[in-house]
Design an enzyme around this catalytic site. Structure first.
Site, PDB file in Angstrom:
ATOM      1  N   GLY A  63       0.782  -1.231   0.000  1.00 25.51           N
ATOM      2  CA  GLY A  63       0.000   0.000   0.000  1.00 25.51           C
ATOM      3  C   GLY A  63       0.812   1.278   0.000  1.00 25.51           C
ATOM      4  O   GLY A  63       0.262   2.357   0.250  1.00 25.51           O
ATOM      5  N   TRP A  89       2.207   2.826  -2.598  1.00 23.72           N
ATOM      6  CA  TRP A  89       1.802   3.707  -3.701  1.00 23.72           C
ATOM      7  C   TRP A  89       0.462   4.382  -3.388  1.00 23.72           C
ATOM      8  O   TRP A  89       0.240   5.532  -3.768  1.00 23.72           O
ATOM      9  CB  TRP A  89       1.725   2.917  -5.012  1.00 23.72           C
ATOM     10  CG  TRP A  89       3.075   2.734  -5.654  1.00 23.72           C
ATOM     11  CD1 TRP A  89       4.272   2.678  -5.023  1.00 23.72           C
ATOM     12  CD2 TRP A  89       3.345   2.601  -7.052  1.00 23.72           C
ATOM     13  NE1 TRP A  89       5.280   2.508  -5.926  1.00 23.72           N
ATOM     14  CE2 TRP A  89       4.751   2.455  -7.180  1.00 23.72           C
ATOM     15  CE3 TRP A  89       2.558   2.570  -8.184  1.00 23.72           C
ATOM     16  CZ2 TRP A  89       5.369   2.294  -8.413  1.00 23.72           C
ATOM     17  CZ3 TRP A  89       3.175   2.403  -9.420  1.00 23.72           C
ATOM     18  CH2 TRP A  89       4.564   2.274  -9.533  1.00 23.72           C
ATOM     19  N   ASP A 142      -5.214  -6.189  -4.534  1.00 27.08           N
ATOM     20  CA  ASP A 142      -4.076  -7.106  -4.594  1.00 27.08           C
ATOM     21  C   ASP A 142      -4.527  -8.469  -4.094  1.00 27.08           C
ATOM     22  O   ASP A 142      -5.553  -8.602  -3.417  1.00 27.08           O
ATOM     23  CB  ASP A 142      -2.910  -6.578  -3.749  1.00 27.08           C
ATOM     24  CG  ASP A 142      -1.596  -7.202  -4.168  1.00 27.08           C
ATOM     25  OD1 ASP A 142      -1.499  -8.446  -4.155  1.00 27.08           O
ATOM     26  OD2 ASP A 142      -0.664  -6.467  -4.540  1.00 27.08           O
ATOM     27  N   ASP A 201      -8.128 -11.230  -7.226  1.00 30.82           N
ATOM     28  CA  ASP A 201      -7.212 -11.535  -8.326  1.00 30.82           C
ATOM     29  C   ASP A 201      -7.617 -10.675  -9.527  1.00 30.82           C
ATOM     30  O   ASP A 201      -8.771 -10.724  -9.978  1.00 30.82           O
ATOM     31  CB  ASP A 201      -7.293 -13.019  -8.676  1.00 30.82           C
ATOM     32  CG  ASP A 201      -6.270 -13.416  -9.729  1.00 30.82           C
ATOM     33  OD1 ASP A 201      -5.488 -12.539 -10.160  1.00 30.82           O
ATOM     34  OD2 ASP A 201      -6.244 -14.602 -10.123  1.00 30.82           O
ATOM     35  N   ASP A 231       2.236  -1.980 -10.153  1.00 32.17           N
ATOM     36  CA  ASP A 231       3.595  -2.252  -9.677  1.00 32.17           C
ATOM     37  C   ASP A 231       3.724  -3.706  -9.262  1.00 32.17           C
ATOM     38  O   ASP A 231       4.457  -4.037  -8.339  1.00 32.17           O
ATOM     39  CB  ASP A 231       3.924  -1.320  -8.503  1.00 32.17           C
ATOM     40  CG  ASP A 231       5.390  -1.402  -8.109  1.00 32.17           C
ATOM     41  OD1 ASP A 231       6.218  -1.695  -8.992  1.00 32.17           O
ATOM     42  OD2 ASP A 231       5.710  -1.198  -6.923  1.00 32.17           O
ATOM     43  N   LYS A 261       5.091  -1.390 -14.290  1.00 34.26           N
ATOM     44  CA  LYS A 261       6.460  -1.897 -14.171  1.00 34.26           C
ATOM     45  C   LYS A 261       6.643  -3.046 -15.150  1.00 34.26           C
ATOM     46  O   LYS A 261       5.770  -3.908 -15.272  1.00 34.26           O
ATOM     47  CB  LYS A 261       6.721  -2.370 -12.741  1.00 34.26           C
ATOM     48  CG  LYS A 261       8.096  -2.986 -12.540  1.00 34.26           C
ATOM     49  CD  LYS A 261       8.391  -3.226 -11.080  1.00 34.26           C
ATOM     50  CE  LYS A 261       7.543  -4.344 -10.512  1.00 34.26           C
ATOM     51  NZ  LYS A 261       7.896  -4.659  -9.123  1.00 34.26           N
TER      52      LYS A 261
END
Length: 806
Positions: A56, A58, A76, A92, A117, A157
């Site tokens: 958490g 970000w 997440d 998911d 990320d 990313k």
């Protein structure tokens, strides 16, 4: 033994400690901070979606940087502890349930920014880990295309691997701007990079293949080798470093000649093999032995088969012809005559062509013919322009009016005529050899037509790109430099100033009309001529030009007379307004002489431009020396070290006559900055200029001058008011003289300028001043002795005052 803690590949660096100090849950928070500092997308976002948000960090940065009342959603697989102003849940991102949950939280809103990320659980083979991460990025992009607003931002990313380029290609299809960057907080040993995609295009329909990992990351099949190019254009070879074929470790292929004879694709064999062998196998080959004994199999054929990679176009054709001859001898190819006899019975019936189809084909043929003709004319025009530019750059231009005096009015005395060529016997030579040369040159031009057009277009495109880049550089430079912006604004203002129409505009238009007329050289008949010139102009060819010259001179003379008369009247009006000087009659005399004299054809606007230059009352040019070079030149001319002729000669240098036509702006700016004559200056000239600028800078600015003027004006007003009041008091009979004097003195003291209040000087009570009674030594005016105790007392008084206020 003490337990030593492992540092985990340098993760406990300064960013780790800063995250602990700032209260962030992970050091990755600084990656988002640095990305936002570079691109600034969080401050503009109202709705944000963070995929793979655990733990958490970000979301913490987003809650700090985004505006108040913003909507932040984090998701997440791992649980996320609650964060103020952030909605988090555990799902998911590849499932439909996650999409429904996000849709329920966002309601009718669209996300301005989507962050990702995430990374899979690494630890197996690197190839598998990189592919799993690329699949995860593609899934996050699928969610972004569903919830991202048009013009939104997507930050993800990515691991550097072979799947990076396909991902980048997909990003560029869906976003206006795609940039890859690596923030400083990301470890150098890490293979991660961050891709910032801005300007989401929001297409109405997206091809499912764009977001399908099987299609995006599919390996492309190897392109079929172009064996025909290797055979028919063996000289044009471009090395392509694409690795080796599977199992081909020696890179040398050798096959028997019989395989080359029997194959249906001989070009593929010639393009891929290195050698055609005549060597017998251990079991023996009758066909190979027969081939070796054939008369068509010459030594040249055997040498060509030894190494196919060094052969040229001619040798490959010889091998193909030899193969056809051998196949005919072996009966592998039916001769054309026999084939015609066999197929004579079968006659193909050709249906007549439809009229409409025939018209379409004819129109298509005419259109192609017209396009070819226009392309040929355009190519010739480009070639002519190119040659003309080369001639101008090499100063090979010649006056076009040389020899024009030999032309008659109808062109009957032209330089070339067919009758003269026939008399000289040159017509037969042209018919025999010159025509062939022309045809060959045209064929060569037609071959190089496409290449030349392509190179010309490419050059124009590169020039346009350079010009646009230079304009962008100039704009960035103006944004940074305020002085440059002010200078450009002054130039634009000066360019926009309009001072009306002048006589020079009319004269310029008349000159343009004269230039539009054909150049017929007119020989001057009046004036002093030399003997040779007089003999030259006495020829019969110049006899018919006198009338034309007189008519043109009369027309131009009337125009110039009117201009001269107008200028004379204007000069007389100026002389009436200004005081008479010695230069005035001389100017008047010159104007009258120009009005009465015959105008020449070489007169131009440059003569009238001199009168517009700023001049003083005595007629001299108003020129100020402001540079050291000008001051040095003025000193040299004043002392007689240099004369005007020397200055005139110095003007002829390599910088004076530079050809700047057609050059780009960036090149001209650079040339004006660096390529200029370096004139020597003296120490005295530099000192004189410095003294002059020092005197100019010493003068107060306009605001200071205006302020001083206002002060003087107000002081004068006060004195005038005081004078009037004093006169009234003096006329008052009820007051005594003493009272009048005291009242006037009081008014004078009030009107006088008040003295500035004298500051109290603080004397620290230490050293020689400790415990002193009376005035300390060397102190004038008001003073006050202070010590540390007094500071503490003042602080205590302030505290008490604050308590009383509460």
């Amino acid at each position: 033994m003490a337990i030593q803690k492992k540092h985990g590949k340098g993760r406990l660096d300064k960013w780790y400690r800063l995250a602990k100090e700032k209260g962030y849950r992970a050091r990755a928070a600084f990656k988002l901070v640095q990305l936002n500092k570079k691109y600034g997308f969080l401050e503009k976002s109202k709705v944000l979606l963070d995929l793979c948000a655990a733990p958490g960090s970000w979301c913490q940065v987003a809650a700090e940087c985004m505006p108040a009342q913003s909507l932040i959603v984090g998701v997440d697989l791992a649980p996320i502890k609650p964060i103020p102003r952030v909605i988090t849940f555990q799902q998911d991102i590849t499932t439909e349930k996650c999409r429904a949950t996000i849709r329920s939280h966002l309601k009718h809103w669209k996300a301005d920014t989507v962050l990702h990320d995430g990374a899979p659980n690494v630890g197996t083979a690197w190839v598998q880990d990189a592919f799993s991460q690329a699949e995860l990025v593609l899934e996050s992009l699928k969610l972004a295309t569903e919830f991202l607003v048009e013009g939104g931002t997507f930050v993800t990313k990515v691991f550097r691997s072979k799947d990076y380029n396909p991902l980048l290609w997909v990003f560029k299809q869906l976003f206006m701007s795609v940039e890859a960057t690596k923030p400083p907080s990301s470890r150098n040993v890490s293979a991660e990079i961050f891709v910032v995609c801005r300007g989401y295009k929001a297409p109405k329909r997206i091809d499912p293949k764009f977001l399908d990992s099987k299609h995006v990351f599919a390996e492309l099949a190897d392109p079929t080798p172009n064996n025909e190019a290797k055979v028919f254009n063996p000289e044009k070879k471009k090395r392509k470093r694409e690795g080796y074929e599977e199992g081909d470790w020696t890179q040398f292929k050798e096959i028997p000649v019989t395989e080359f004879i029997n194959t249906t694709d001989p070009i593929a064999i010639l393009g891929s093999c290195n050698k055609l062998s005549f060597q017998q196998q251990p079991g023996g080959d009758l066909a190979l032995a027969t081939l070796d004994r054939l008369p068509e199999t010459t030594d040249e054929i055997r040498n060509c088969c030894e190494d196919l990679k060094v052969l040229g176009k001619k040798e490959f054709r010889n091998l193909l012809r030899w193969r056809l001859k051998v196949r005919e001898k072996f009966g592998l190819v039916v001769k054309k005559g026999q084939a015609k006899d066999d197929e004579a019975e079968e006659v193909a019936e050709i249906a007549p062509m439809d009229d409409e189809l025939a018209i379409q084909e004819e129109l298509l043929r005419l259109k192609e013919k017209e396009s070819a003709r226009s392309k040929k004319e355009r190519r010739k025009e480009n070639e002519r322009k190119r040659k003309e530019i080369v001639r101008m750059q090499m100063h090979m231009t010649t006056p076009m009016d040389i020899g024009m005096e030999q032309l008659g009015p109808g062109g009957e005395d032209a330089t070339f005529s067919l009758k003269r060529a026939e008399k000289a016997g040159a017509a037969a030579a042209m018919a025999s050899g010159k025509e062939l040369a022309v045809i060959e040159s045209e064929s060569e031009e037609s071959e190089s037509e496409t290449e030349y057009d392509d190179s010309d277009d490419e050059g124009d495109r590169l020039e346009r790109e350079l010009d646009s880049l230079y304009e962008q550089y100039q704009e960035r430079k103006e944004d940074k430099d305020s002085k440059l912006r002010a200078k450009k604004a002054r130039k634009d203002y000066e360019a926009d100033e309009w001072e009306g129409f002048s006589d020079s505009d009319k004269e310029g238009s008349d000159d343009e009309e004269d230039e539009a007329k054909p150049n017929v050289p007119v020989v001057p008949t009046n004036g002093a001529l030399s003997n040779n010139a007089a003999l030259f102009f006495d020829q019969d060819i110049f006899q018919g030009l006198d009338d034309v010259e007189d008519e043109e001179d009369e027309a131009e003379g009337t125009n110039n007379m009117t201009v001269a008369n107008e200028r004379e009247e204007q000069q007389e009006e100026e002389e009436e307004e200004q005081p008479k000087s010695e230069a005035a009659p001389e100017k008047k005399k010159k104007v009258k002489e120009t009005a009465n004299s015959k105008p020449s054809e070489d007169s131009s606007d440059d003569e009238y431009e001199d009168t517009d230059e700023p001049r003083k009352k005595n007629g001299q040019l108003d020129i100020d020396i402001i540079t050291a070079e000008a001051m040095a030149l003025a000193q040299q001319m004043a002392t007689g070290e240099k004369k005007s002729q020397d200055v005139f000669d110095d003007g002829f240098n390599r910088y004076a006559f530079r050809d700047v036509d057609g050059l780009p702006e960036w090149f001209l700016d650079d040339e004006n900055k660096h390529s200029k004559p370096n004139r020597p200056i003296t120490k005295a000239a530099a000192a004189a200029i410095q003294e002059k600028w020092r005197a100019i800078n010493a003068r107060p600015i306009k605001k200071v001058m205006e302020a001083k003027g206002r002060k003087k004006f107000k002081a004068a007003q006060r004195i005038e008011k005081l004078r009037k009041k004093s006169a009234l008091l003096a006329d008052d009979e009820t007051m005594s003289e003493r009272d009048k004097a005291q009242a006037i003195a009081r008014m004078m003291s009030r009107a006088a300028k008040k003295k500035p209040k004298q500051n109290v000087k603080l004397v620290v009570a230490k050293g020689g001043n400790r415990g002193i009674s009376g005035r300390p030594k060397g102190v004038k005016g008001k003073y006050k002795i202070v010590d540390a105790r007094m500071k503490k007392d003042v602080r205590a008084q302030k505290r008490l005052a604050k308590k009383k206020q509460k």
